[in-house]
Write a protein that holds these residues in place. Structure first.
Motif, PDB file in Angstrom:
ATOM      1  N   ALA A 247       0.822  -1.212   0.000  1.00 50.18           N
ATOM      2  CA  ALA A 247       0.000   0.000   0.000  1.00 50.18           C
ATOM      3  C   ALA A 247       0.857   1.264   0.000  1.00 50.18           C
ATOM      4  CB  ALA A 247      -0.936  -0.007   1.211  1.00 50.18           C
ATOM      5  N   LEU A 248       2.014   1.199   0.628  1.00 49.74           N
ATOM      6  CA  LEU A 248       2.906   2.360   0.664  1.00 49.74           C
ATOM      7  C   LEU A 248       3.428   2.728  -0.724  1.00 49.74           C
ATOM      8  CD1 LEU A 248       4.924   1.621   3.919  1.00 49.74           C
ATOM      9  CD2 LEU A 248       3.477   3.615   3.493  1.00 49.74           C
ATOM     10  N   GLN A 249       3.342   1.804  -1.668  1.00 53.59           N
ATOM     11  CA  GLN A 249       3.783   2.088  -3.031  1.00 53.59           C
ATOM     12  C   GLN A 249       2.704   2.781  -3.856  1.00 53.59           C
ATOM     13  OE1 GLN A 249       5.403  -1.575  -4.724  1.00 53.59           O
ATOM     14  NE2 GLN A 249       6.034  -2.221  -2.680  1.00 53.59           N
ATOM     15  N   GLY A 250       1.511   2.948  -3.261  1.00 54.29           N
ATOM     16  CA  GLY A 250       0.416   3.607  -3.958  1.00 54.29           C
ATOM     17  C   GLY A 250      -0.509   2.608  -4.622  1.00 54.29           C
ATOM     18  N   GLY A 251      -1.635   3.118  -5.135  1.00 57.31           N
ATOM     19  CA  GLY A 251      -2.578   2.251  -5.822  1.00 57.31           C
ATOM     20  C   GLY A 251      -3.868   2.059  -5.051  1.00 57.31           C
ATOM     21  N   THR A 252      -4.838   1.489  -5.714  1.00 55.73           N
ATOM     22  CA  THR A 252      -6.164   1.244  -5.148  1.00 55.73           C
ATOM     23  C   THR A 252      -6.204  -0.111  -4.439  1.00 55.73           C
ATOM     24  OG1 THR A 252      -6.927   0.152  -7.160  1.00 55.73           O
ATOM     25  CG2 THR A 252      -7.161   2.559  -7.058  1.00 55.73           C
ATOM     26  N   ASP A 253      -7.316  -0.380  -3.802  1.00 52.09           N
ATOM     27  CA  ASP A 253      -7.497  -1.703  -3.185  1.00 52.09           C
ATOM     28  C   ASP A 253      -7.471  -2.793  -4.248  1.00 52.09           C
ATOM     29  OD1 ASP A 253      -7.601  -0.615  -0.703  1.00 52.09           O
ATOM     30  OD2 ASP A 253      -9.740  -0.957  -0.373  1.00 52.09           O
ATOM     31  N   GLU A 254      -7.983  -2.475  -5.420  1.00 55.74           N
ATOM     32  CA  GLU A 254      -7.936  -3.442  -6.518  1.00 55.74           C
ATOM     33  C   GLU A 254      -6.484  -3.750  -6.895  1.00 55.74           C
ATOM     34  OE1 GLU A 254      -9.908  -0.863  -6.355  1.00 55.74           O
ATOM     35  OE2 GLU A 254     -11.933  -1.728  -6.418  1.00 55.74           O
ATOM     36  N   ASP A 255      -5.631  -2.721  -6.891  1.00 50.59           N
ATOM     37  CA  ASP A 255      -4.205  -2.919  -7.179  1.00 50.59           C
ATOM     38  C   ASP A 255      -3.556  -3.793  -6.113  1.00 50.59           C
ATOM     39  OD1 ASP A 255      -4.329  -1.277  -9.453  1.00 50.59           O
ATOM     40  OD2 ASP A 255      -3.948   0.527  -8.255  1.00 50.59           O
ATOM     41  N   LEU A 256      -3.950  -3.565  -4.850  1.00 46.43           N
ATOM     42  CA  LEU A 256      -3.404  -4.374  -3.750  1.00 46.43           C
ATOM     43  C   LEU A 256      -3.805  -5.834  -3.918  1.00 46.43           C
ATOM     44  CD1 LEU A 256      -4.047  -2.141  -0.596  1.00 46.43           C
ATOM     45  CD2 LEU A 256      -1.931  -2.443  -1.849  1.00 46.43           C
ATOM     46  N   SER A 258      -4.489  -7.407  -6.617  1.00 45.85           N
ATOM     47  CA  SER A 258      -3.736  -7.993  -7.728  1.00 45.85           C
ATOM     48  C   SER A 258      -2.298  -8.290  -7.326  1.00 45.85           C
ATOM     49  CB  SER A 258      -3.765  -7.042  -8.929  1.00 45.85           C
ATOM     50  OG  SER A 258      -2.967  -7.533  -9.990  1.00 45.85           O
ATOM     51  N   ALA A 259      -1.656  -7.331  -6.662  1.00 44.35           N
ATOM     52  CA  ALA A 259      -0.247  -7.506  -6.278  1.00 44.35           C
ATOM     53  C   ALA A 259      -0.070  -8.624  -5.270  1.00 44.35           C
ATOM     54  CB  ALA A 259       0.301  -6.195  -5.723  1.00 44.35           C
ATOM     55  N   LEU A 260      -1.018  -8.759  -4.344  1.00 43.95           N
ATOM     56  CA  LEU A 260      -0.918  -9.766  -3.283  1.00 43.95           C
ATOM     57  C   LEU A 260      -1.572 -11.091  -3.671  1.00 43.95           C
ATOM     58  CD1 LEU A 260      -1.742  -7.414  -0.281  1.00 43.95           C
ATOM     59  CD2 LEU A 260       0.491  -8.415  -0.805  1.00 43.95           C
ATOM     60  N   GLU A 261      -2.259 -11.084  -4.820  1.00 41.41           N
ATOM     61  CA  GLU A 261      -2.946 -12.272  -5.322  1.00 41.41           C
ATOM     62  C   GLU A 261      -3.976 -12.780  -4.321  1.00 41.41           C
ATOM     63  OE1 GLU A 261       0.304 -14.899  -6.353  1.00 41.41           O
ATOM     64  OE2 GLU A 261       0.464 -14.026  -8.351  1.00 41.41           O
ATOM     65  N   ILE A 262      -4.783 -11.832  -3.834  1.00 40.25           N
ATOM     66  CA  ILE A 262      -5.889 -12.164  -2.939  1.00 40.25           C
ATOM     67  C   ILE A 262      -7.141 -11.458  -3.466  1.00 40.25           C
ATOM     68  CG2 ILE A 262      -4.427 -12.524  -0.917  1.00 40.25           C
ATOM     69  CD1 ILE A 262      -5.127  -9.725   0.030  1.00 40.25           C
ATOM     70  N   LEU A 264     -10.549  -8.967  -3.468  1.00 39.33           N
ATOM     71  CA  LEU A 264     -10.814  -7.606  -3.009  1.00 39.33           C
ATOM     72  C   LEU A 264     -11.456  -7.617  -1.629  1.00 39.33           C
ATOM     73  CD1 LEU A 264     -10.801  -4.582  -3.603  1.00 39.33           C
ATOM     74  CD2 LEU A 264     -12.991  -4.861  -4.776  1.00 39.33           C
ATOM     75  N   SER A 265     -12.329  -8.581  -1.379  1.00 37.19           N
ATOM     76  CA  SER A 265     -12.957  -8.667  -0.057  1.00 37.19           C
ATOM     77  C   SER A 265     -11.922  -8.966   1.024  1.00 37.19           C
ATOM     78  CB  SER A 265     -14.052  -9.741  -0.060  1.00 37.19           C
ATOM     79  OG  SER A 265     -13.507 -11.021  -0.341  1.00 37.19           O
ATOM     80  N   ALA A 266     -10.897  -9.748   0.690  1.00 34.78           N
ATOM     81  CA  ALA A 266      -9.825 -10.034   1.657  1.00 34.78           C
ATOM     82  C   ALA A 266      -9.023  -8.769   1.964  1.00 34.78           C
ATOM     83  CB  ALA A 266      -8.908 -11.123   1.112  1.00 34.78           C
ATOM     84  N   VAL A 267      -8.830  -7.921   0.966  1.00 37.15           N
ATOM     85  CA  VAL A 267      -8.127  -6.651   1.181  1.00 37.15           C
ATOM     86  C   VAL A 267      -8.927  -5.771   2.140  1.00 37.15           C
ATOM     87  CG1 VAL A 267      -7.388  -4.492   0.091  1.00 37.15           C
ATOM     88  CG2 VAL A 267      -6.900  -6.688  -1.014  1.00 37.15           C
ATOM     89  N   LYS A 268     -10.217  -5.648   1.898  1.00 36.68           N
ATOM     90  CA  LYS A 268     -11.060  -4.815   2.759  1.00 36.68           C
ATOM     91  C   LYS A 268     -11.118  -5.366   4.192  1.00 36.68           C
ATOM     92  CE  LYS A 268     -13.909  -3.073  -1.038  1.00 36.68           C
ATOM     93  NZ  LYS A 268     -13.405  -1.693  -0.932  1.00 36.68           N
ATOM     94  N   LYS A 269     -11.176  -6.682   4.305  1.00 36.10           N
ATOM     95  CA  LYS A 269     -11.172  -7.301   5.634  1.00 36.10           C
ATOM     96  C   LYS A 269      -9.861  -7.009   6.359  1.00 36.10           C
ATOM     97  CE  LYS A 269     -11.718 -11.761   7.966  1.00 36.10           C
ATOM     98  NZ  LYS A 269     -11.931 -13.229   7.784  1.00 36.10           N
ATOM     99  N   ALA A 270      -8.748  -7.036   5.614  1.00 31.27           N
ATOM    100  CA  ALA A 270      -7.443  -6.743   6.212  1.00 31.27           C
ATOM    101  C   ALA A 270      -7.370  -5.298   6.705  1.00 31.27           C
ATOM    102  CB  ALA A 270      -6.335  -7.008   5.196  1.00 31.27           C
TER     103      ALA A 270
END
Length: 322
Positions: A247-256, A258-262, A264-270
């Protein structure tokens, strides 16, 4: 050369062949490896994902396309290896690490050892490689970006000692101007003045670095700044740290996602878990209850405030036993 659009990010598996090629073609670093260069790709692939292996790729991201322009590698090693590194006759770090890893005697710390050392006595950091493509070697922006990225990658660790080689004579001089000291083979300590002329020192295996104790007398230099440390307060889980680093590199939750291969709901939960962890310990940082819709303006503001804090407190994202 013309202007460059610099950026850096963690190394991925697909980057390794290009990065090895850059090292092999480097006029100074490549010849240090000898025949060991043939094993570098396999060794780096085997180390990716280890907390003790810090690998960064530098890119020139112009409108015409993105090109890998350089690579930076550092490792956290055992006390025993650091003592051997500083015992004459000195050796080049790259081929030595390859040879030891090949015979099953890796000096890199395990993830558990990393967490224990970073929470207790401290860590030994050794620079492995810092190489640019030939056309970028004399690019001031590229060299400054490598220095800045190195500091950013290693701030927040509890360091005991930093040691390594100069990658070019110019960067070797820069390391000394920035607070580093040359290790004396004769005296067995870091010295204010080297035993020989700098070019003669650089031409053979050598060590430039600093200890925590010596850093106190070099306050204000960029190398000494790496030894500034305070314990983390939030105790993020490893999965939360991985998300925050990206996240410190910038980008949306969708980008996160994709980068983490999880998902979108897992990103929001995190994010919800992260906010729930931070709020009781630092209510002034995130004062209100997190809304369900994390893409709202309020959610974005909370995210920005937290990330701004973490840029100033990188120790929160470093491995530690809690």
């Amino acid at each position: 050369m013309g202007s460059v659009a610099l950026r850096h990010r963690p190394m991925r598996r697909k980057d390794v062949p290009d990065c090895v090629e850059i090292v092999a073609a480097h006029p100074v670093i490549g010849p240090r490896y000898g025949s060991a260069i043939g094993d570098l790709r396999r060794v780096w692939l085997g180390l990716l994902g280890r907390e003790a292996f810090r690998a960064v790729v530098f890119e020139d991201a112009k409108e015409s396309g993105v090109r890998t322009m350089g690579v930076g590698i550092s490792v956290f090693v055992s006390d025993e290896f650091l003592l051997q590194f500083k015992a004459p006759p000195f050796f080049w770090i790259g081929p030595e690490l390859i040879n030891r890893i090949n015979r099953g005697d890796s000096p890199l710390l395990s993830n558990k050892q990393m967490r224990q050392a970073n929470a207790d006595g401290g860590l030994n950091l050794v620079t492995w490689d810092g190489a640019l493509r030939s056309e970028y070697l004399n690019c001031v922006e590229a060299n400054e970006a490598m220095f800045a990225a190195f500091v950013g990658q290693h701030r927040g660790f509890q360091l005991k000692e930093l040691a390594g080689h100069g990658m070019t004579f110019e960067t070797f001089e820069g390391q000394i101007r920035s607070g580093g000291m040359v290790f004396s083979a004769l005296g067995g300590h870091y010295a204010d003045s080297p035993d020989k002329p700098l070019r003669e020192v650089f031409a053979a295996p050598h060590i430039v670095g600093l200890t925590r104790e010596l850093a106190k007398a070099r306050f204000g230099t960029w190398i000494a700044s790496l030894f500034v440390y305070q314990p983390p307060q939030f105790g993020f889980r490893p999965s939360e740290k991985r998300l925050l680093v990206v996240a410190l590199q910038g980008g949306t939750d969708e980008d996160l996602a994709s980068a983490l291969e999880i998902s979108l709901s897992a990103v929001k939960k995190a994010w919800r878990s992260i906010y729930d962890r931070v709020t009781p310990l630092s209510p002034g940082l995130i004062p209100d209850k997190v809304p369900e819709e994390l893409t709202s303006e309020r959610g974005k503001e909370k995210k920005q405030r937290l990330l701004a804090y973490l840029r100033e407190h990188p120790e929160e994202l470093r491995p530690a036993s809690l």
